[in-house]
Enzyme design. Sequence first.
Site, mmCIF file in Angstrom:
data_model
loop_
_atom_site.group_PDB
_atom_site.id
_atom_site.type_symbol
_atom_site.label_atom_id
_atom_site.label_comp_id
_atom_site.label_asym_id
_atom_site.label_seq_id
_atom_site.Cartn_x
_atom_site.Cartn_y
_atom_site.Cartn_z
ATOM 1 C CB CYS A 97 -0.891 -0.019 1.241
ATOM 2 S SG CYS A 97 -1.873 1.465 1.481
ATOM 3 C CG HIS A 139 -5.936 -3.361 0.192
ATOM 4 N ND1 HIS A 139 -4.729 -3.883 0.618
ATOM 5 C CD2 HIS A 139 -5.756 -2.010 0.175
ATOM 6 C CE1 HIS A 139 -3.880 -2.897 0.850
ATOM 7 N NE2 HIS A 139 -4.481 -1.745 0.580
ATOM 8 C CD GLU A 140 -7.781 0.327 -2.136
ATOM 9 O OE1 GLU A 140 -7.822 1.326 -1.397
ATOM 10 O OE2 GLU A 140 -6.714 -0.162 -2.549
ATOM 11 C CG HIS A 143 -7.159 1.761 2.945
ATOM 12 N ND1 HIS A 143 -6.181 2.173 3.827
ATOM 13 C CD2 HIS A 143 -6.507 1.148 1.922
ATOM 14 C CE1 HIS A 143 -4.993 1.821 3.367
ATOM 15 N NE2 HIS A 143 -5.159 1.190 2.219
#
Length: 199
Positions: A97, A139-140, A143
Site C-alpha cells: 500500500c 483491501h480498499e 481502508h
Amino acid sequence: MRKLVTIKEDEAFLRQISKEVIFPDVELTKDFEDLKEYTLANKVFAMASVQIGIPKRLIFVKNTDPTDHTKNGSNHITMVNPVILSKKGKTEFLEGCQSCLQYWAVVERPYEIVVRFQDLKGTEHTEKFEGFSATVLSHEIDHLDGIFHMDRAKTFIDMDEKDRKSYRNKNPYKIISKDCPFEYAPIKKFTQNPDIKIK
C-alpha cells in the site's frame, strides 16, 4: 494533484472511520476526480479517498490484474458507501500500500464478495466480485474502516521494491478455495507510532 497521506506522516488520520456520503454531496464530483487522477497517475491497483486526505466512503479501482498495477485498463470501478454483504472462498496474496510505505504482508482474503454500493449519482447497486477483484476491493473497503493490510497479516514483511517483485514472482496470487466459508482472523493492529490509540 492531491497529496498522499502515509502512516509516517499521519497514521491517526488513516486510522479514522471514513464518513458515509450523504446525497446530494456538492463536493463528491471533485473528490472523485481528485481520487481518479491520483490513482491513474500512480503505481497502484486502487485507492480509498482517505489516502489522499478525503475521509469519505469512496473508492476507485484502476486495475485488477495481479501481475501489473501500472495498467490503466478500461474496467474502472467506482464505489460510494460500499458494504460487503457476503464473502466466501479463500485467496492469498502479498499486499502492499502506498500509504503504508515499505510494509508488506501476506494476507488471506475471500475469493468472492457481494458488495452493495452507490454510484456517483446515488443509485444503489449490488454486485458480485471474484478473484483478484475481490481482493482489491476488500483491501480498499478495509481502508474506509481504518484497517491496514498489515493488521490482517498472515506473514508480515518489511522489504524494498526489488525484493517485493522477486517474492511475487515466486509466490503469485493464490486461490486456495472458491467456495469455502470465509472469516477473517482477529485483527492484530500494526502501528509504528506508540502514541496512536488503537481500538
